[in-house]
Structures are given as structure tokens and as C-alpha cells.
Write a protein that holds these residues in place. Structure first.
Motif, mmCIF file in Angstrom:
data_model
loop_
_atom_site.group_PDB
_atom_site.id
_atom_site.type_symbol
_atom_site.label_atom_id
_atom_site.label_comp_id
_atom_site.label_asym_id
_atom_site.label_seq_id
_atom_site.Cartn_x
_atom_site.Cartn_y
_atom_site.Cartn_z
ATOM 1 N N ARG A 35 0.491 -1.107 0.037
ATOM 2 C CA ARG A 35 0.209 0.000 0.125
ATOM 3 C C ARG A 35 0.872 1.176 0.039
ATOM 4 N N TYR A 36 2.165 1.270 0.385
ATOM 5 C CA TYR A 36 3.046 2.309 0.318
ATOM 6 C C TYR A 36 3.763 2.414 -0.894
ATOM 7 N N VAL A 37 3.943 1.489 -1.623
ATOM 8 C CA VAL A 37 4.871 1.157 -2.964
ATOM 9 C C VAL A 37 4.157 2.210 -4.083
ATOM 10 N N GLN A 38 5.001 3.114 -4.605
ATOM 11 C CA GLN A 38 4.621 3.523 -5.886
ATOM 12 C C GLN A 38 4.948 2.831 -7.140
ATOM 13 N N ARG A 39 3.997 2.666 -8.219
ATOM 14 C CA ARG A 39 3.990 1.889 -9.189
ATOM 15 C C ARG A 39 5.643 1.876 -9.961
ATOM 16 N N GLN A 40 6.168 3.155 -9.989
ATOM 17 C CA GLN A 40 7.656 3.026 -10.869
ATOM 18 C C GLN A 40 8.733 2.643 -9.845
ATOM 19 N N TRP A 41 8.474 2.371 -8.641
ATOM 20 C CA TRP A 41 9.604 1.829 -7.934
ATOM 21 C C TRP A 41 9.880 0.297 -8.114
ATOM 22 N N GLY A 42 11.279 -0.149 -8.336
ATOM 23 C CA GLY A 42 11.611 -1.556 -8.579
ATOM 24 C C GLY A 42 13.026 -1.659 -8.160
ATOM 25 N N PRO A 43 13.498 -2.767 -8.062
ATOM 26 C CA PRO A 43 14.996 -3.160 -7.638
ATOM 27 C C PRO A 43 15.942 -2.305 -8.100
ATOM 28 N N GLY A 44 16.818 -1.711 -7.410
ATOM 29 C CA GLY A 44 17.682 -0.631 -7.600
ATOM 30 C C GLY A 44 17.327 0.541 -7.411
ATOM 31 N N ASP A 45 16.169 0.966 -7.143
ATOM 32 C CA ASP A 45 15.814 2.187 -6.687
ATOM 33 C C ASP A 45 15.972 2.557 -5.217
ATOM 34 N N THR A 46 16.262 3.734 -4.771
ATOM 35 C CA THR A 46 16.253 4.383 -3.427
ATOM 36 C C THR A 46 15.137 4.931 -2.985
ATOM 37 N N VAL A 47 14.590 4.522 -1.882
ATOM 38 C CA VAL A 47 13.465 5.086 -1.266
ATOM 39 C C VAL A 47 13.577 5.778 -0.149
ATOM 40 N N GLU A 48 12.953 6.745 0.206
ATOM 41 C CA GLU A 48 12.997 7.161 1.843
ATOM 42 C C GLU A 48 12.014 6.553 2.536
ATOM 43 N N VAL A 49 12.123 5.911 3.781
ATOM 44 C CA VAL A 49 11.230 5.505 4.399
ATOM 45 C C VAL A 49 11.477 5.459 5.968
ATOM 46 N N PHE A 50 10.283 5.307 6.833
ATOM 47 C CA PHE A 50 10.428 5.396 8.151
ATOM 48 C C PHE A 50 10.389 3.785 8.680
ATOM 49 N N LEU A 51 11.323 3.608 9.441
ATOM 50 C CA LEU A 51 11.388 2.193 10.215
ATOM 51 C C LEU A 51 10.397 2.187 11.499
ATOM 52 N N MET A 52 9.757 0.985 11.594
ATOM 53 C CA MET A 52 8.959 0.969 12.840
ATOM 54 C C MET A 52 8.530 -0.537 12.868
ATOM 55 N N ARG A 53 8.284 -0.860 13.935
ATOM 56 C CA ARG A 53 7.854 -2.354 14.179
ATOM 57 C C ARG A 53 6.015 -2.381 14.018
ATOM 58 N N ASP A 54 5.603 -3.436 13.255
ATOM 59 C CA ASP A 54 3.920 -3.367 13.164
ATOM 60 C C ASP A 54 3.417 -3.992 14.097
ATOM 61 N N SER A 55 2.158 -4.115 14.038
ATOM 62 C CA SER A 55 1.380 -4.810 15.183
ATOM 63 C C SER A 55 1.739 -6.141 15.857
ATOM 64 N N GLU A 56 2.523 -6.917 15.053
ATOM 65 C CA GLU A 56 2.911 -8.251 15.131
ATOM 66 C C GLU A 56 4.406 -8.022 15.545
ATOM 67 N N ASP A 57 4.747 -7.133 15.639
ATOM 68 C CA ASP A 57 6.251 -6.699 16.210
ATOM 69 C C ASP A 57 7.347 -7.225 15.095
ATOM 70 N N ARG A 58 6.931 -6.798 13.793
ATOM 71 C CA ARG A 58 7.842 -7.216 12.763
ATOM 72 C C ARG A 58 8.316 -6.135 12.285
ATOM 73 N N LEU A 59 9.707 -5.767 11.970
ATOM 74 C CA LEU A 59 10.146 -4.622 11.471
ATOM 75 C C LEU A 59 9.645 -4.091 10.197
ATOM 76 N N THR A 60 9.069 -2.996 9.829
ATOM 77 C CA THR A 60 8.567 -2.892 8.671
ATOM 78 C C THR A 60 8.831 -1.136 8.296
ATOM 79 N N ALA A 61 8.853 -0.866 6.798
ATOM 80 C CA ALA A 61 9.210 0.310 6.453
ATOM 81 C C ALA A 61 7.634 1.100 5.913
ATOM 82 N N ILE A 62 7.521 2.318 6.086
ATOM 83 C CA ILE A 62 6.483 3.038 5.623
ATOM 84 C C ILE A 62 7.048 4.251 5.084
ATOM 85 N N THR A 63 6.273 4.935 4.019
ATOM 86 C CA THR A 63 6.672 6.124 3.849
ATOM 87 C C THR A 63 6.173 7.482 4.213
#
Length: 286
Positions: A35-63
Motif C-alpha cells: 500500500r506504500y509502494v509507488q508503481r515506478q519503484w523497483g529493484p535498484g531504486d532508493t526510497v525514503e522510508v520510516f522504520l518501525m515495528r508493526d502490530s505483530e512486532d515485525r520490522l517494517t518500512a512505511i513512507t
């Protein structure tokens, strides 16, 4: 190195049905949900994200960027209270927890508090604390009188307002140096008025000394120029009108306008202030 609780620029290493996996270095691959991914992003691209743990305590990235990140102070509203503590709205889908042990008073739903956002060493989760003293520098800072600083207003006292200076030190904004409405949680630019012997900072909303007079004088002349040489404001105008126009106290305004009058750059006419033409200034000086 990727940091939890902060913005990171991470490279996309692979895609999946769930989103994109990012290179988190020592933290391993980190999922950026679809849900945070823009259509043009793919392997090799650099994206700015915020890192946190989700409701199941997994490390996740959001924009999405939160109102405050780890290492910062913020004024945040309580969304709910539970047996484990209070949850704050910090601009993200998952609310921010203030454990009971990190509260100075029992937080109430609907009210806002100044807190510090930190990363818990044991759980690896982001949390907040209202025990601000623990996170502020108690040693004397490298400040000088007249230095511009950023203030976060924290509490009103009999003397004035306690404020966090540049996210690092406590300072006191005395009532005598407050000439505009301020309130808890407000971020405002200010100045160091005096550094006490013990390193404590006395603050002001206006630049102290002659420099402020020069700045206000320039602002007055610029305003007169923009208004065709006249403004319906004098040294006897209400403080509220002066502050609304120039953002300074009446005392500072009177000093500046007095200096301009003495230099024969303005006159007072028709209940207002008039700019003296430069040709006339030269003739008067001659």
C-alpha cells in the motif's frame, strides 16, 4: 546503517506480492508493504522510508513521516488510555505508547502532552516518555547572548514559560519577554537573552540589544515604502497592533521608531507615521 524510528534512504533489493523488500544492512531485508509502494519503484531504486515495528512486532518500512521521530520532543494528543499506558496520535496508523512508568501525571484521553520519543533498548519498540529531564542535556550548552534558537513551549509557571531549546536544553522565557500569545506545545523562534553562571538560559522572543532595534527599523522603513510612505501607526499605538504588524514588543518598536525619528527618516503626521523622502533627509543633514 538503517535506524529504527528515523527516516532512512534504502535500496530496493526485490519485489514480492506483499510489496518491496529493502536493504536494511545489519537489520536485514525490510518489507515496504504494497500500500506504500509507488508503481515506478523497483529493484535498484532508493526510497525514503520510516522504520518501525508493526502490530505483530515485525520490522517494517512505511513512507509516512510521523509528527516526531526517535530523539525528538513533540506535543502529542492522547487517543486512548489502557492498562499498559496512554496511546498518542503521532500521525501514523499505529499509535505511540507512553507506558505508565514514563508518565509524570496520569495522562487523560483528549489532552496533549510534551513527550520525548525514544527507542526501548529491551523490546526494540518505539515509545514515548513525559519525563523530559532525563533526555535533556544538563550541562551548560555552547550558547551566547543574542543567539537565535528554536523553542518548544512546555509549561507555564509563575515566572514565565519553560521551553526546550534546540531540542537539547531547558530555558526560561520570562513573562516580561513575552509580547505575543504563546501556549504549550507551540514551536517558536526565539533568542538567548542571557546565559547564567550555572549554564541556565534566559530567553526572549525578540533579539536583545541594538541589533533588534536595527532590524525593527529596517522593517518599519520597508513597510512604509510598501505602503506609499505612510502607515496609521505611531509610538502610541496599542501593543497588539504593533505586534501584529512587526512581531515585536511595543518597547522594542518605540526604541526603533525613536531612532528613526532622531535620524530624521520619519515624521509623525495625521495620526500616523510618514517616511521622509531621501532628498529631504540629505537637505536636513546638510
Amino acid at each position: 546503517m538503517a535506524e529504527i524510528g528515523k527516516l532512512n534512504s534504502l535500496e530496493v533489493v526485490r519485489s514480492s506480492d506483499f510489496g518491496l523488500f529493502l536493504d536494511g544492512g545489519d537489520l536485514g531485508e525490510i518489507l515496504l508493504p504494497k500500500r506504500y509502494v509507488q508503481r515506478q519503484w523497483g529493484p535498484g531504486d532508493t526510497v525514503e522510508v520510516f522504520l518501525m515495528r508493526d502490530s505483530e512486532d515485525r520490522l517494517t518500512a512505511i513512507t509516512v513521516k510521523p509528527y516526531a521521530m526517535v530523539g525528538e520532543f513533540a506535543y502529542l494528543r492522547v487517543i486512548s488510555t489502557t492498562p499498559v499506558g496512554a496511546f498518542l496520535d503521532w500521525g501514523l496508523p499505529k499509535d505511540l505508547l507512553v507506558p505508565f512508568r514514563e508518565q509524570t501525571v496520569s495522562m487523560q484521553e483528549g489532552r496533549s502532552y510534551v513527550v520525548y520519543v525514544y527507542l526501548d533498548d529491551v523490546s526494540g519498540r518505539i515509545a514515548a516518555s513525559a519525563k523530559l529531564d532525563r533526555f535533556l542535556n544538563r550541562t551548560a550548552g555552547n550558547y551566547a547572548a543574542g543567539q537565535a534558537v528554536e523553542l518548544l513551549i512546555c509549561a507555564r509557571t509563575d515566572l514565565g514559560y519553560k521551553a526546550i531549546v534546540d531540542n537539547t536544553h531547558w530555558g526560561m522565557l520570562f513573562h516580561s519577554n513575552v509580547y505575543q500569545p504563546v501556549e504549550c506545545g507551540q514551536r517558536i523562534n526565539g533568542f538567548v537573552q542571557r546565559v547564567q553562571a550555572d549554564g541556565k538560559l534566559d530567553l526572549s522572543l525578540g533579539k536583545p540589544g541594538y541589533d533588534q532595534i536595527a532590524d525593527v527599523s529596517d522593517a518599519i522603513l520597508a513597510h512604509l515604502e510598501a505602503q506609499g510612505g505612510f502607515m496609521p501607526l505611531t509610538d502610541k499605538s496599542p501593543p497588539e497592533e504593533i505586534n501584529a504588524l512587526f512581531g515585536v514588543s511595543k518597547k522594542s518598536y518605540k526604541k526603533a521608531i525613536g531612532a528613526l525619528y532622531k535620524a530624521r527618516k520619519i515624521t509623525f503626521e495625521n495620526g500616523g507615521t510618514k517616511r521622509v523622502p531621501q532628498d529631504s533627509q540629505g537637505a536636513n543633514e546638510a
